[in-house]
Scaffold this motif. Structure first.
Motif, short mmCIF file in Angstrom:
data_model
loop_
_atom_site.label_atom_id
_atom_site.label_comp_id
_atom_site.label_asym_id
_atom_site.label_seq_id
_atom_site.Cartn_x
_atom_site.Cartn_y
_atom_site.Cartn_z
N UNK A 1 0.84 -1.18 0.00
CA UNK A 1 0.00 0.00 0.00
C UNK A 1 0.89 1.24 0.00
N UNK A 2 0.45 2.28 -0.70
CA UNK A 2 1.20 3.54 -0.73
C UNK A 2 1.11 4.25 0.61
N UNK A 3 2.15 5.01 0.95
CA UNK A 3 2.05 5.88 2.11
C UNK A 3 1.50 7.24 1.67
N UNK A 4 1.23 8.11 2.61
CA UNK A 4 0.59 9.39 2.31
C UNK A 4 1.42 10.26 1.36
N UNK A 5 2.74 10.29 1.54
CA UNK A 5 3.59 11.08 0.65
C UNK A 5 3.51 10.58 -0.79
N UNK A 8 0.17 11.65 -2.42
CA UNK A 8 0.17 13.05 -2.86
C UNK A 8 0.93 13.20 -4.17
N UNK A 9 2.02 12.48 -4.33
CA UNK A 9 2.80 12.56 -5.57
C UNK A 9 2.02 12.02 -6.77
N UNK A 24 -3.85 2.41 -9.38
CA UNK A 24 -5.21 2.89 -9.10
C UNK A 24 -5.81 2.09 -7.94
N UNK A 25 -5.67 0.78 -7.99
CA UNK A 25 -6.19 -0.09 -6.94
C UNK A 25 -5.55 0.24 -5.59
N UNK A 26 -4.23 0.43 -5.58
CA UNK A 26 -3.52 0.72 -4.33
C UNK A 26 -3.92 2.08 -3.75
N UNK A 27 -4.12 3.08 -4.61
CA UNK A 27 -4.57 4.37 -4.11
C UNK A 27 -5.99 4.27 -3.56
N UNK A 28 -6.87 3.57 -4.25
CA UNK A 28 -8.22 3.38 -3.74
C UNK A 28 -8.18 2.69 -2.38
N UNK A 29 -7.31 1.71 -2.25
CA UNK A 29 -7.16 0.99 -0.99
C UNK A 29 -6.65 1.92 0.11
N UNK A 30 -5.70 2.77 -0.23
CA UNK A 30 -5.17 3.74 0.74
C UNK A 30 -6.27 4.69 1.19
N UNK A 31 -7.06 5.20 0.24
CA UNK A 31 -8.12 6.14 0.59
C UNK A 31 -9.15 5.53 1.53
N UNK A 32 -9.41 4.25 1.41
CA UNK A 32 -10.37 3.58 2.30
C UNK A 32 -9.88 3.56 3.75
N UNK A 33 -8.57 3.61 3.93
CA UNK A 33 -7.99 3.53 5.26
C UNK A 33 -7.45 4.85 5.78
N UNK A 39 -9.60 13.71 2.47
CA UNK A 39 -9.88 15.14 2.61
C UNK A 39 -8.94 15.97 1.75
N UNK A 40 -7.66 15.62 1.73
CA UNK A 40 -6.70 16.34 0.90
C UNK A 40 -7.10 16.23 -0.57
N UNK A 41 -7.47 15.03 -1.01
CA UNK A 41 -7.87 14.82 -2.40
C UNK A 41 -9.10 15.66 -2.76
N UNK A 42 -10.08 15.70 -1.88
CA UNK A 42 -11.29 16.48 -2.15
C UNK A 42 -10.98 17.97 -2.21
N UNK A 43 -10.11 18.44 -1.34
CA UNK A 43 -9.70 19.85 -1.36
C UNK A 43 -8.93 20.16 -2.65
N UNK A 44 -8.05 19.26 -3.04
CA UNK A 44 -7.27 19.43 -4.26
C UNK A 44 -8.20 19.45 -5.48
N UNK A 45 -9.14 18.53 -5.53
CA UNK A 45 -10.11 18.47 -6.63
C UNK A 45 -10.95 19.76 -6.69
N UNK A 46 -11.41 20.22 -5.54
CA UNK A 46 -12.19 21.46 -5.47
C UNK A 46 -11.37 22.64 -6.00
#
Length: 64
Positions: A1-5, A8-9, A24-33, A39-46
């Motif tokens: 699984x990817x770490x937070x840093x 973000x990259x 894609x699968x690993x990021x989705x897995x990370x977001x679930x946990x 929250x960072x992704x939603x702010x970035x998307x906004x």
């Protein structure tokens, strides 16, 4: 699984749908946990959506 840093990259490619299926699968897995990354992704998307609404003629001359 990817770490937070790592998340973000990869976030721009993730949001653009340009990641390979495994990443894609690993990021989705990370977001679930990881609610902070979600929250960072939603702010970035906004931010991307809002800045995409600007037209050059709407930006004050002193900002150019």
């Amino acid at each position: 699984m990817f770490n937070c840093d790592e998340v973000i990259q990869l976030l721009t490619d993730y949001l653009d749908g340009e990641l390979e299926a495994g990443a894609q699968f690993e990021l989705d897995r990370h977001f679930k946990a990881c609610p902070p990354c979600v929250q960072f992704m939603e702010t970035f998307r906004f931010t991307i959506e809002r800045t995409g609404e600007f037209r050059c003629e709407d930006i004050p001359e002193e900002v150019h």
